[in-house]
Design a protein around this motif. Structure first.
Motif, PDB file in Angstrom:
ATOM      1  N   HIS A  25       0.843  -1.195   0.000  1.00 45.37           N
ATOM      2  CA  HIS A  25       0.000   0.000   0.000  1.00 45.37           C
ATOM      3  C   HIS A  25       0.882   1.250   0.000  1.00 45.37           C
ATOM      4  CE1 HIS A  25      -2.866   3.003   1.506  1.00 45.37           C
ATOM      5  NE2 HIS A  25      -3.791   2.241   0.959  1.00 45.37           N
ATOM      6  N   SER A  26       0.559   2.217  -0.855  1.00 43.19           N
ATOM      7  CA  SER A  26       1.422   3.387  -1.049  1.00 43.19           C
ATOM      8  C   SER A  26       1.487   4.320   0.159  1.00 43.19           C
ATOM      9  CB  SER A  26       0.967   4.181  -2.271  1.00 43.19           C
ATOM     10  OG  SER A  26      -0.354   4.637  -2.091  1.00 43.19           O
ATOM     11  N   VAL A  27       0.467   4.342   0.995  1.00 40.55           N
ATOM     12  CA  VAL A  27       0.460   5.229   2.162  1.00 40.55           C
ATOM     13  C   VAL A  27       0.876   4.481   3.425  1.00 40.55           C
ATOM     14  CG1 VAL A  27      -0.975   6.694   3.638  1.00 40.55           C
ATOM     15  CG2 VAL A  27      -1.281   6.748   1.154  1.00 40.55           C
ATOM     16  N   GLU A  28       0.220   3.368   3.689  1.00 42.79           N
ATOM     17  CA  GLU A  28       0.471   2.616   4.924  1.00 42.79           C
ATOM     18  C   GLU A  28       1.734   1.751   4.867  1.00 42.79           C
ATOM     19  OE1 GLU A  28      -1.154   2.898   7.781  1.00 42.79           O
ATOM     20  OE2 GLU A  28      -2.540   4.354   6.951  1.00 42.79           O
ATOM     21  N   GLY A  31       1.229  -4.775   3.360  1.00 43.78           N
ATOM     22  CA  GLY A  31       0.828  -5.658   2.282  1.00 43.78           C
ATOM     23  C   GLY A  31      -0.670  -5.765   2.071  1.00 43.78           C
ATOM     24  N   TRP A  32      -1.025  -5.960   0.814  1.00 42.90           N
ATOM     25  CA  TRP A  32      -2.403  -6.227   0.397  1.00 42.90           C
ATOM     26  C   TRP A  32      -2.319  -7.299  -0.669  1.00 42.90           C
ATOM     27  CZ3 TRP A  32      -6.926  -3.301   1.748  1.00 42.90           C
ATOM     28  CH2 TRP A  32      -8.082  -3.728   1.110  1.00 42.90           C
ATOM     29  N   ALA A  33      -3.247  -8.247  -0.662  1.00 44.42           N
ATOM     30  CA  ALA A  33      -3.263  -9.302  -1.685  1.00 44.42           C
ATOM     31  C   ALA A  33      -4.696  -9.685  -2.009  1.00 44.42           C
ATOM     32  CB  ALA A  33      -2.482 -10.515  -1.208  1.00 44.42           C
ATOM     33  N   MET A  51      -2.487  -6.638   5.620  1.00 45.59           N
ATOM     34  CA  MET A  51      -1.669  -6.694   6.824  1.00 45.59           C
ATOM     35  C   MET A  51      -1.758  -5.335   7.505  1.00 45.59           C
ATOM     36  SD  MET A  51       2.298  -7.827   7.200  1.00 45.59           S
ATOM     37  CE  MET A  51       2.072  -9.599   7.202  1.00 45.59           C
ATOM     38  N   GLY A  52      -2.752  -5.179   8.377  1.00 46.49           N
ATOM     39  CA  GLY A  52      -2.968  -3.913   9.060  1.00 46.49           C
ATOM     40  C   GLY A  52      -4.229  -3.243   8.570  1.00 46.49           C
ATOM     41  N   SER A  53      -4.400  -1.980   8.938  1.00 49.39           N
ATOM     42  CA  SER A  53      -5.563  -1.223   8.493  1.00 49.39           C
ATOM     43  C   SER A  53      -5.213   0.255   8.487  1.00 49.39           C
ATOM     44  CB  SER A  53      -6.760  -1.491   9.416  1.00 49.39           C
ATOM     45  OG  SER A  53      -6.478  -1.028  10.709  1.00 49.39           O
ATOM     46  N   GLY A  54      -6.109   1.050   7.932  1.00 51.00           N
ATOM     47  CA  GLY A  54      -5.901   2.489   7.851  1.00 51.00           C
ATOM     48  C   GLY A  54      -5.825   2.958   6.423  1.00 51.00           C
ATOM     49  N   ALA A  55      -5.968   4.257   6.199  1.00 48.66           N
ATOM     50  CA  ALA A  55      -5.864   4.883   4.866  1.00 48.66           C
ATOM     51  C   ALA A  55      -6.719   4.166   3.822  1.00 48.66           C
ATOM     52  CB  ALA A  55      -4.405   4.950   4.419  1.00 48.66           C
ATOM     53  N   GLY A  56      -7.963   3.829   4.188  1.00 48.47           N
ATOM     54  CA  GLY A  56      -8.876   3.208   3.233  1.00 48.47           C
ATOM     55  C   GLY A  56      -8.616   1.752   2.954  1.00 48.47           C
ATOM     56  N   MET A  57      -7.890   1.079   3.812  1.00 46.36           N
ATOM     57  CA  MET A  57      -7.584  -0.337   3.568  1.00 46.36           C
ATOM     58  C   MET A  57      -7.985  -1.209   4.745  1.00 46.36           C
ATOM     59  SD  MET A  57      -3.436  -0.128   3.821  1.00 46.36           S
ATOM     60  CE  MET A  57      -3.152  -1.785   4.343  1.00 46.36           C
ATOM     61  N   GLY A  88       4.646   4.874 -11.133  1.00 44.49           N
ATOM     62  CA  GLY A  88       6.069   4.937 -10.827  1.00 44.49           C
ATOM     63  C   GLY A  88       6.345   5.655  -9.523  1.00 44.49           C
ATOM     64  N   ALA A  89       5.307   6.156  -8.849  1.00 41.48           N
ATOM     65  CA  ALA A  89       5.473   6.923  -7.620  1.00 41.48           C
ATOM     66  C   ALA A  89       5.171   6.105  -6.365  1.00 41.48           C
ATOM     67  CB  ALA A  89       4.562   8.142  -7.640  1.00 41.48           C
ATOM     68  N   THR A  90       4.838   4.839  -6.529  1.00 38.36           N
ATOM     69  CA  THR A  90       4.512   3.999  -5.382  1.00 38.36           C
ATOM     70  C   THR A  90       5.751   3.241  -4.905  1.00 38.36           C
ATOM     71  OG1 THR A  90       3.806   2.239  -6.858  1.00 38.36           O
ATOM     72  CG2 THR A  90       2.102   3.737  -6.065  1.00 38.36           C
ATOM     73  N   VAL A  91       5.597   2.563  -3.785  1.00 36.10           N
ATOM     74  CA  VAL A  91       6.700   1.820  -3.172  1.00 36.10           C
ATOM     75  C   VAL A  91       7.230   0.736  -4.109  1.00 36.10           C
ATOM     76  CG1 VAL A  91       7.297   0.326  -1.229  1.00 36.10           C
ATOM     77  CG2 VAL A  91       5.754   2.253  -0.896  1.00 36.10           C
TER      78      VAL A  91
END
Length: 126
Positions: A25-28, A31-33, A51-57, A88-91
Motif C-alpha cells: 500500500h502506497s500510504v500505509e 501488504g495487500w493481496a 496486513m494492518g488497516s488504515g488509509a482506506g484499507m 512509478g510513484a509507489t513503493v
C-alpha cells in the motif's frame, strides 16, 4: 482447470485458473493481496487479505486474523478486467503470481511509470 491470463500484451497460462495479485500500500506501506479465479471469461475475487488497516484499507466484513493478515471473502460481482495504474510513484509494482496466496512463478508489473496495465482473461477483448 487451466486458464489464460493477459497481463498487458503478454499471455500467461495458469494451470489452476487462479492467480494472486499483491502489492504494498502506497500510504500505509503494508501488504495487500487479492486472489482471483478465472471463470466464464471473468475475474472472480475469491479472497482478499491485508496486513494492518488504515488509509482506506480496512479489512472487509467477516475478516479473520491469520498469520498477521486480515483475510476475508469479498462479496463483489465478477470483473471483465483489472486496470493497474503504473505511476512509478509507489513503493513497488504489483506481483502477479500463479495460484492462491502466496502463489508461485511471480512477475512484477507496474514498477515503473508507464501506461496502465490491463489484466484480463485471454478471452476478453481490450
Amino acid at each position: 482447470m487451466s486458464a489464460c491470463l493477459m497481463i498487458g500484451a503478454k499471455a500467461v497460462m495458469l494451470a489452476s485458473g487462479v492467480f494472486t495479485l499483491s502489492w504494498t500500500h502506497s500510504v500505509e506501506r503494508t501488504g495487500w493481496a487479492e486472489t482471483y479465479r478465472i471463470e466464464d471469461g471473468r475475474l472472480h475475487l475469491t479472497e482478499a487479505r491485508v496486513m494492518g488497516s488504515g488509509a482506506g484499507m480496512d479489512p472487509g466484513p467477516g475478516a479473520t486474523l491469520q498469520d498477521d493478515w486480515w483475510v476475508w471473502t469479498p462479496d463483489l460481482p465478477p470483473l471483465p478486467q483489472l486496470v493497474l495504474a503504473a505511476s512509478g510513484a509507489t513503493v513497488s509494482g504489483w506481483s502477479i503470481c500463479a495460484g492462491p496466496w502466496p502463489g508461485t512463478d511471480c512477475e512484477v508489473v507496474g514498477a515503473k511509470k508507464d501506461e496502465p496495465i490491463r489484466v484480463r482473461p485471454c478471452s476478453q477483448r481490450k
